[in-house]
Design a protein around this motif. Sequence first.
Motif, PDB file in Angstrom:
ATOM      1  N   LYS A  10       0.863  -1.172   0.024  1.00  0.00           N
ATOM      2  CA  LYS A  10      -0.035  -0.030   0.006  1.00  0.00           C
ATOM      3  C   LYS A  10       0.858   1.188  -0.189  1.00  0.00           C
ATOM      4  O   LYS A  10       0.337   2.295  -0.577  1.00  0.00           O
ATOM      5  CB  LYS A  10      -0.981  -0.031   1.102  1.00  0.00           C
ATOM      6  N   SER A  11       2.144   1.108   0.495  1.00  0.00           N
ATOM      7  CA  SER A  11       2.767   2.339   0.522  1.00  0.00           C
ATOM      8  C   SER A  11       3.735   2.724  -0.870  1.00  0.00           C
ATOM      9  O   SER A  11       4.405   3.710  -0.781  1.00  0.00           O
ATOM     10  CB  SER A  11       3.919   2.241   1.703  1.00  0.00           C
ATOM     11  N   LEU A  12       3.824   1.833  -1.705  1.00  0.00           N
ATOM     12  CA  LEU A  12       4.296   1.984  -2.844  1.00  0.00           C
ATOM     13  C   LEU A  12       3.813   3.156  -3.852  1.00  0.00           C
ATOM     14  O   LEU A  12       4.576   3.889  -4.498  1.00  0.00           O
ATOM     15  CB  LEU A  12       4.106   0.568  -3.774  1.00  0.00           C
ATOM     16  N   ALA A  13       2.619   3.217  -3.862  1.00  0.00           N
ATOM     17  CA  ALA A  13       1.957   4.020  -4.825  1.00  0.00           C
ATOM     18  C   ALA A  13       1.959   5.527  -4.131  1.00  0.00           C
ATOM     19  O   ALA A  13       1.879   5.571  -2.928  1.00  0.00           O
ATOM     20  CB  ALA A  13       0.511   3.806  -5.300  1.00  0.00           C
ATOM     21  N   LYS A  14       1.919   6.780  -4.973  1.00  0.00           N
ATOM     22  CA  LYS A  14       1.744   7.868  -4.241  1.00  0.00           C
ATOM     23  C   LYS A  14       0.565   8.413  -3.446  1.00  0.00           C
ATOM     24  O   LYS A  14       0.517   8.937  -2.716  1.00  0.00           O
ATOM     25  CB  LYS A  14       2.034   9.092  -5.638  1.00  0.00           C
ATOM     26  N   THR A  15      -0.568   7.523  -4.157  1.00  0.00           N
ATOM     27  CA  THR A  15      -1.943   7.644  -3.619  1.00  0.00           C
ATOM     28  C   THR A  15      -2.556   6.297  -3.539  1.00  0.00           C
ATOM     29  O   THR A  15      -2.595   5.763  -4.595  1.00  0.00           O
ATOM     30  CB  THR A  15      -2.739   8.757  -4.493  1.00  0.00           C
ATOM     31  N   SER A  16      -2.819   5.774  -2.579  1.00  0.00           N
ATOM     32  CA  SER A  16      -3.414   4.377  -2.340  1.00  0.00           C
ATOM     33  C   SER A  16      -4.632   4.566  -1.622  1.00  0.00           C
ATOM     34  O   SER A  16      -4.977   5.204  -0.482  1.00  0.00           O
ATOM     35  CB  SER A  16      -2.383   3.552  -1.568  1.00  0.00           C
ATOM     36  N   PHE A  17      -5.542   3.536  -1.918  1.00  0.00           N
ATOM     37  CA  PHE A  17      -6.853   3.247  -1.402  1.00  0.00           C
ATOM     38  C   PHE A  17      -6.773   1.682  -0.929  1.00  0.00           C
ATOM     39  O   PHE A  17      -6.624   1.023  -1.960  1.00  0.00           O
ATOM     40  CB  PHE A  17      -8.006   3.394  -2.361  1.00  0.00           C
ATOM     41  N   VAL A  18      -7.126   1.401   0.365  1.00  0.00           N
ATOM     42  CA  VAL A  18      -7.153  -0.068   0.611  1.00  0.00           C
ATOM     43  C   VAL A  18      -8.108  -0.382   1.161  1.00  0.00           C
ATOM     44  O   VAL A  18      -8.817   0.367   2.217  1.00  0.00           O
ATOM     45  CB  VAL A  18      -5.888  -0.167   1.447  1.00  0.00           C
ATOM     46  N   SER A  19      -9.136  -1.276   0.898  1.00  0.00           N
ATOM     47  CA  SER A  19     -10.302  -1.788   1.478  1.00  0.00           C
ATOM     48  C   SER A  19     -10.007  -3.442   1.899  1.00  0.00           C
ATOM     49  O   SER A  19      -9.788  -4.275   1.029  1.00  0.00           O
ATOM     50  CB  SER A  19     -11.702  -1.696   0.550  1.00  0.00           C
ATOM     51  N   ILE A  20     -10.237  -3.806   3.000  1.00  0.00           N
ATOM     52  CA  ILE A  20     -10.175  -4.926   3.627  1.00  0.00           C
ATOM     53  C   ILE A  20     -11.598  -5.542   4.231  1.00  0.00           C
ATOM     54  O   ILE A  20     -12.201  -4.979   4.671  1.00  0.00           O
ATOM     55  CB  ILE A  20      -9.149  -5.086   4.817  1.00  0.00           C
ATOM     56  N   PHE A  21     -11.767  -6.711   3.213  1.00  0.00           N
ATOM     57  CA  PHE A  21     -13.056  -7.490   3.698  1.00  0.00           C
ATOM     58  C   PHE A  21     -13.116  -8.781   4.481  1.00  0.00           C
ATOM     59  O   PHE A  21     -12.607  -9.592   4.153  1.00  0.00           O
ATOM     60  CB  PHE A  21     -13.802  -7.739   2.084  1.00  0.00           C
ATOM     61  N   LYS A  22     -13.318  -8.453   5.689  1.00  0.00           N
ATOM     62  CA  LYS A  22     -13.215  -9.421   6.764  1.00  0.00           C
ATOM     63  C   LYS A  22     -13.619 -10.871   6.638  1.00  0.00           C
ATOM     64  O   LYS A  22     -12.971 -11.817   6.977  1.00  0.00           O
ATOM     65  CB  LYS A  22     -13.706  -8.995   8.243  1.00  0.00           C
ATOM     66  N   ASN A  23     -14.724 -10.898   5.987  1.00  0.00           N
ATOM     67  CA  ASN A  23     -15.430 -12.104   5.659  1.00  0.00           C
ATOM     68  C   ASN A  23     -15.160 -12.770   4.132  1.00  0.00           C
ATOM     69  O   ASN A  23     -15.836 -13.881   3.891  1.00  0.00           O
ATOM     70  CB  ASN A  23     -17.053 -12.141   6.014  1.00  0.00           C
TER      71      ASN A  23
END
Length: 272
Positions: free
Chosen positions: A229-242
């Motif tokens: 996630k830190s590679l891109a200049k702008t990152s969006f991260v969504s984690i789906f727990k199930n």
Amino acid sequence: MEQIILKGKVFPEIIYRKTGSGPALLLVHGFPANPLLWREIIPELSSRYTLLMPDFFAVPGSWMVDGHNSMDMLAEGFAAILDNEKVERTVIIGHSMGGYMGLAFAGKYPSRLHGLSLVHSSPVPDDEARAEGRRKTVAILESGGKRLFLNKMVKALFPDEFNDKHPEVYKRQTEEAIAVDDQSLVAFYRAIMERADTRSVVQGLSCPVQYLIGEKDSLANIRKELAQKSLAKTSFVSIFKNAGHMVMLEEPDAVLATLNRFLSYCLAEGQE
């Protein structure tokens, strides 16, 4: 949904589907599926966007040259689709294998991207253990073990509790996978196996990059994916727990919500 057959510069024939209206998105399915992988989110997305969806397995031998292809070749096919549609820039949303293709496109045509969404996908190449597993899979496919392999693989794409609750989804996805011709399965699996390390591509992108991660994805290393996630200049991260490896089928409403936020950001007036 319109089917378009295009005679390309790299491939003798490429096939894609088109539906909707508005800014163009490239919606790229994974292995071994088809554009209907996105069936749960197509209706809403197509009400706001023009969806261009490569269809890799619709016709045996398409998207290949002499039985072969590569991520770089597939990226050229994407460029041909955009040129045919007179689309200068787009957002690519790629699932698993489709994300690898999107990364290859980003390496060759970064200025043609408004954004890149990686759905259960990563710029990190296989480690040696995973690579050896893929080589064994190719041998299985080439020796006629397609049905056994795909039954096991598709089941692993979903968490056990999802398969227990929705056996019809697992059955449908398995049937669609088995319908893919043997030559295409081997060619695309080899392309996955031989893909490049694209972490430097992500680092060089000026456009936003999104990661959709399933916490119950048995095909992924969650820590390794989060590290990107830190590679891109702008990152969006969504984690789906199930969710497992098929979040667009498992949690389509949540996927639409996170995609809509990402797309609004990428396509906002003045966003570069």
